[in-house]
Design an enzyme around this catalytic site. Structure first.
Site, PDB file in Angstrom:
ATOM      1  CB  CYS B  87      -0.961  -0.042   1.188  1.00  0.00           C
ATOM      2  SG  CYS B  87      -2.375   1.049   0.991  1.00  0.00           S
ATOM      3  CG  HIS B 204      -3.679  -3.682   3.452  1.00  0.00           C
ATOM      4  ND1 HIS B 204      -2.494  -3.071   3.795  1.00  0.00           N
ATOM      5  CD2 HIS B 204      -4.465  -2.702   2.954  1.00  0.00           C
ATOM      6  CE1 HIS B 204      -2.564  -1.780   3.538  1.00  0.00           C
ATOM      7  NE2 HIS B 204      -3.746  -1.514   3.017  1.00  0.00           N
ATOM      8  CD  GLU B 206      -0.869  -5.615   5.691  1.00  0.00           C
ATOM      9  OE1 GLU B 206      -0.797  -6.289   4.629  1.00  0.00           O
ATOM     10  OE2 GLU B 206      -0.925  -4.369   5.708  1.00  0.00           O
TER      11      GLU B 206
END
Ligand SMILES: Nc1ncnc2c1ncn2[C@@H]1O[C@H](COP(=O)(O)OP(=O)(O)O)[C@@H](O)[C@H]1O
Ligand SMILES: [Mg+2]
Lengths: 744, 233, 90, 90
Positions: B87, B204, B206
């Site tokens: 990002c 993302h 994560e």
């Protein structure tokens, strides 16, 4: 501070009645100031009084009524009166939360107004030592057809997102409504929730004499001077042309301020801390001193400024954002300063605490202010304004209302009406996942966020039904709390405490004051019955233009606790062939329902009464079922009634339903669309139906089997099936289509 | 795997990233302040996390690209070390010219936070060995400026050299403008540098490493990296 | 000394914001707009009075930071002394 | 016909972007910058050839959408015919 000689207080310019009026002070209030200080105030002092005695800071119209709200409970660590409320959730952890309005600024500059509203409430929370973990926002806009509405929606939503996303806190819930009564007075209520350790909460009260007072954060400019006063004055025809400087937010600076503040708190540098919100330096300095029974001396020559030539008046009233005031442990000065420098923030010792309970401000060798610090706050006027109760509305008999449409058509119409249409377009502009703890995203009854790595979870929601409050303030106030409670129970959480944001019109009008008083009484009654205390709140009055007030809008923000976040329930149907059951009593109440408004074109009648004991029984029962994983899906029933709740469950799970007929003793539309309170829809596995019925009986909660999950359509008896895909398109489509009509 | 997460003023997904790294690798990553000039000794993987470094002011990532630590990141990459920007981290890598192209404003002009489907274009890189080529995963995006843009020549080269690693698709892996969440050229969600050791991606992973909060489709990326370094060791 | 650096998108680079504004103007009923492209200006105050040196500084600033020359062009203009710092309130 | 609308922040209004850029230029070692304030430009193509009408249209666009006059000023300039659409690549 040093004992340098300062010249005496200047009394230039002369205070005239016009100047007093411009400061929003009534002649009798000015008289009170003269008596209090025994001389004419300086212009800076006048500004300070106007800020401190203004509705927004002093709560002068609402104070005596707010005192009646239940605020205690074993879970409450800090009730109203501090920057935010604090409750204990076990394991040595505390939840810190509050809601606040930024209504007028958001009308004038939607993006910055909304953004700084979010910034302000985040500061309230981290000032107390909590790391923000979630935000919510409750938005009320004017009629979608009003030419300004689209522009306001666009700017406000971008502003809420712009600040929260950049700051790095997930915005997990809220509400959006439209009504012509908000034309010209949109509402932006922002709520922030933080997590702290119970023994590391920081307060505003200063202690110790001769302690350094430190200014932290961004520099002071001429932003929003008179912002606080503006928030308390009614809008007139020309208010748009007389716009004062609005504050501009800098979420980047605030994120740095957060990290720096938490770091100095962890290093034990802080005696007291207070953010600079409305009326900036004035409010924060006075509060720190007054709460600690101490005086404060400020030296404005030390205040970091952004612009040259700022006067004492301007510095004291500036509402520049991202600033804090702190009383520092003197031995920690170097350590604290290093931390702030590392984060690139201003750090300046601007004053000290004194024993004499005076508020003294010096600037360029002149004493500009010398006032009794306690009286500034304590002696603010308090009014018991005259209030008249709203006239009771007639109870509408559902049998006298004709159903103008087949129920399937009515449902489609409701699901794509502005208030019930999906708000995805809004919450997708908010980062609702950052921090990685969002268990239930927007779209359900309450958002659920994990507490640290779990197993605990918090449920969060904001609710109010202004049209009920308008028709019956007392029942409406009760309902707002009850619906909040219900949304928390619906995900399986134990409701812990709430924050309120009371948005009303001009309290100097007895009928508006009557709404405020009625709503507060209703809120108090519900809080008491549900053991759901108020720990923080905010009042926003004078929300009216040319004598037309907003709908009374006491927004309630609720926090609930889950022992195990993984056990939370969601609204989505989980499988076909499950039994759909309605919990609670249905009387087919159509007065003030969305059905009556959207389908029949009538906005009238008494709102549904709230039986708080029934509410409690149903909520406790549902929570218990969820805790034992006995139910597969849960949704509370609110706007739009039973069939809207079922439709939302079907859309969320992408599984349809076949519904059985209405009971003979009710009208069909009353059964499907009535807005009786204290009700839920749940699904269970068919084999559990017997045990379920027994449990419900034992709990004293009426139940009714209303259908079965099935297929890809929703079918009401005797009507055409409503395909979920088509319904979804309507439900999801309204807001993007409306906003798409102009990308502004 | 020794990971280092670089923290810029305004970074805000560094905790999410650290959590995922810890969860999957079992090892605490080092958090490195942007003002440092060196990476911790023995760093295997450098991660530039998401957020709004410097408030996203000027252009996203533009100011952070000049941070003192970036020289060390550059050297790490030149020596073949792995670098991943997610990002805002992707935006920084582009501005630092460690990756080609730039991320423009989303075609919708709005910030968007939602789950997207990503097609894994190849599995023979350290970043994707935890997946199969052609596999589709579901991970969230949360950005206002993720619209990948580069000159026609650059795009042609990226495609020809197999340097497009992730693409926005539907759940079946088909490209469709409807699923290209930000309007990126060729639906590009993630690209590699020439040596295939620097990756930038907008979504993302994560945030999708646990079933309790979302799903576990993002784990494969971290698990693949762990396996890569385990094998190398 | 004052200067202005103007940064605009190169031809051929997509400008979603400009497009959105174009659409918004149309739906607001502002007629006759064919296209909109958005750029940035930086109003910069400089220390010292050497105009030539100032210009060099600004070109350096623009190349290093203010513009991304992959997609943007820039232009540096020194503001004549006495000119207003900002456009007159229109 | 072409025109440029320049929108700048009013004096006294906080400009976090400008502030951040100022800081970045300093730490990049670009010397001599006292302050930076950022604004926007809109390069607009208009239909038709009536300059006076175009100017009215643009003022309307600026007031309704391009600028928020609470915090911003704007200026409208018609681009002389034949002038380049964008600053020459610098
Ligand atoms: N402004 C907003 N921001 C974030 N989420 C929102 C907003 N408005 C609505 N939502 C979400 O959309 C869902 C439906 O909202 P609402 O109809 O008000 O729910 P309920 O009737 O259960 O109170 C909720 O999950 C709510 O949090
Ligand atoms: Mg609900």
């Amino acid at each position: 501070m040093s004992a340098e000689p300062y010249s005496v207080i200047p009394n230039e310019p002369k205070i005239t009645p016009e100047l007093v009026a411009e400061h929003g002070l009534k002649p009798e209030e000015y008289q009170r100031i003269l008596e209090l200080i025994g001389r004419e105030p300086t212009i800076t002092e006048l500004g300070i009084f106007s800020a401190m005695w203004n509705e927004y800071c002093s709560y002068k119209s609402s104070k005596i009524h707010l005192r009646t709200l239940p605020t205690a409970g074993p879970q409450v660590i800090q009730g109203p009166g501090e920057n935010a409320g604090v409750i204990a959730i076990g394991d040595g952890l505390a939840v810190v939360f509050k809601m606040e309005s930024h209504n007028h600024p958001s009308y004038i500059e939607p993006y910055q107004g909304a953004a700084t509203g979010v910034g302000g409430i985040l500061r309230d929370v981290f000032t107390m030592g909590a790391r923000p973990i979630a935000c919510l926002n409750a938005l009320s806009f004017g009629d979608p057809k009003h030419p300004k509405t689209r522009h306001l929606v666009s700017g406000v939503v971008a502003g809420v997102g712009g600040y929260g996303n950049s700051f790095g806190v997930p915005t997990v819930g809220g509400s959006v409504r439209f009504h012509s009564r908000y034309d010209g007075n949109n509402l932006v209520n922002a709520m922030a929730v933080g997590l702290a350790e119970t023994d590391k909460i920081f307060y505003a009260a200063a202690s110790g004499v001769g302690m350094p007072i430190v200014y932290l954060g961004s520099k002071t400019g001429r932003d929003g001077i008179h912002g606080a006063s503006m928030a308390s004055a009614e809008f007139g025809e020309d208010s748009e042309s007389k716009r004062p400087t609005v504050q501009v937010g800098d979420p980047f600076a605030e994120k740095l301020l957060l990290e720096a503040c938490l770091e100095i708190m962890a290093k034990d540098c802080v005696i007291a801390i207070q953010d600079m919100g409305a009326a900036g330096l004035t409010c924060s300095a006075v509060e720190m001193g007054a709460k600690g029974d101490l005086g404060v001396v400020l030296d404005l020559d030390k205040v970091p400024t952004r612009e040259a030539g700022m006067t004492a008046y301007e510095m004291m009233l500036s509402e520049s954002q991202e600033r804090m005031l702190m009383v520092l442990k003197p031995e920690k000065e170097k350590e604290a300063e290093d931390i702030f420098r590392k984060w690139g923030l201003d750090f300046a010792i601007v004053g000290e605490t004194t024993p004499d309970k005076r508020f003294v401000v010096r600037h360029q060798g002149v004493e500009m202010v010398n006032l009794p610090i306690k009286e500034l706050g304590d002696e603010a006027p308090v009014y018991d304004r005259p209030h008249t109760a709203s006239p009771k509305q007639p109870v509408i008999d559902a049998t006298m209302i004709e159903a103008p449409l087949p129920h399937a058509d009515a449902l489609e119409k409701l699901m794509s009406s502005p208030d019930l249409a999906s708000k995805r377009w809004v919450w997708e502009q908010y980062d609702h996942l950052i921090l990685g703890n969002t268990v239930q995203r927007p779209g359900g009854d309450a958002a659920v966020v994990r507490v640290k790595e779990g197993p605990k979870g918090l449920a969060l929601t904001t609710d109010v039904t202004p049209r009920y409050c308008e028709a019956d303030p007392f029942e409406g106030g009760k309902q707002a709390v009850a619906e909040t409670w219900r949304n928390l129970c619906a995900v399986g959480a134990k409701p812990m405490a709430l924050t309120d944001n009371l948005n009303f019109g001009n309290p100097e009008r007895p009928e508006i004051m009557g709404q405020l008083v009625g709503c507060i009484q209703g809120i108090a009654a519900a809080c008491k019955a549900l053991e759901f205390p108020v720990v923080s709140g905010n009042v926003s009055l004078y929300n009216e233009t040319n004598g037309r007030a907003i709908l009374p809008t006491p927004t309630i923000g609720g926090v609930g606790l889950l022992d195990d976040f993984a056990m939370s329930a969601s609204i989505a149907f989980k499988a076909a062939d499950e039994m759909i059951i309605l919990l609670g009593e249905t009387r087919g109440w159509l007065g003030q329902s969305l059905y009556l408004r959207e389908v029949c074109g009538r906005e009238e009648g008494a709102p549904p009464p709230v039986d708080l004991m029934a509410e409690r029984r149903a909520g406790d029962f549902v929570r218990g079922l969820i805790g034992q994983q006995f139910v597969t899906a849960v949704h509370d029933i609110s706007d739009g009634g039973l069939v809207v709740a079922v439709a939302e469950m079907a859309l969320a799970g992408n599984i349809g339903a076949r519904l059985y007929g209405a009971p003979a003793f009710l009208t069909e539309h009353g059964f499907w669309f009535g807005e009786d309170q204290a009700r839920y829809v749940v699904t269970i596995k068919p084999e559990q139906s017997h045990e379920f019925a027994e449990r419900a009986k034992a709990a004293g909660v009426p139940i009714r089997r209303i259908g079965v999950t099935h297929g890809n359509a929703l079918t009401l008896p005797g009507e055409r099936p409503i395909l979920l895909d088509a319904l979804r398109e309507k439900h999801e489509g309204w807001l993007p289509a409306y906003m798409g009509a102009a990308a502004s | 795997m020794k990971a280092a997460v670089v923290v810029f003023p305004g970074s805000n997904r560094e905790r999410d990233m650290a959590h995922a790294l810890r969860l999957v690798s079992g090892r605490e990553p080092a958090m490195v302040w942007h003002g440092e000039r060196d990476l911790p000794a023995g760093t295997d993987l450098v991660v530039l996390p998401g957020g709004f470094s410097y408030g996203d002011y000027l252009r996203c990532g533009a100011i952070a690209a000049h941070a003192p630590i970036m020289e060390a990141v550059r050297i790490h990459a030149r020596k073949g070390g792995l670098v991943m920007g997610v990002c805002n981290g992707f935006q920084i890598l582009c501005e630092a010219e460690l990756l080609p192209g730039i991320l423009l404003r989303n075609a919708s002009v709005k910030f968007l936070c939602r789950d997207v489907h990503l097609k894994i274009e190849r599995s023979d890189t350290p970043f994707t060995r935890g997946y199969n080529a052609g596999q589709v995963i579901r991970v969230p995006v949360a950005h206002g400026e993720g619209n990948y843009f580069a000159s026609e020549g650059t795009i042609g080269r990226l495609e020809a050299e197999g340097r497009v690693l992730f693409r926005y698709t539907d759940a079946e892996g088909k490209r469709d403008p409807k699923w290209n969440v930000n309007g990126a050229t060729n639906a590009i969600a993630g690209v590699l540098n020439e040596k295939l050791n620097v990756l930038g991606l907008m979504p993302h992973p994560e945030n999708h490493v646990e079933n309790a909060v979302g799903c576990t489709d993002g784990r494969g990326l971290f698990a693949g990296l762990v396996a890569h370094f385990a094998q190398a060791a | 000394m004052k200067a202005r650096v103007t940064v605009t998108l190169k031809n051929g680079v997509l400008d979603p914001q400009g497009k959105a504004i174009e659409g918004a103007l149309k739906s607001l009923g502002v007629a006759g707009i064919a296209s909109v492209r958005q750029g940035k200006v930086f109003d910069i105050e400089l220390e010292g009075g050497d105009a030539a040196r100032a210009e060099t500084t600004l070109r350096e600033a623009a190349e290093k930071l203010l513009a991304n020359t992959v997609i943007e062009n820039f232009r540096v203009e020194m503001t004549p002394a006495g000119a207003p710092a900002e456009p007159a309130a229109s």
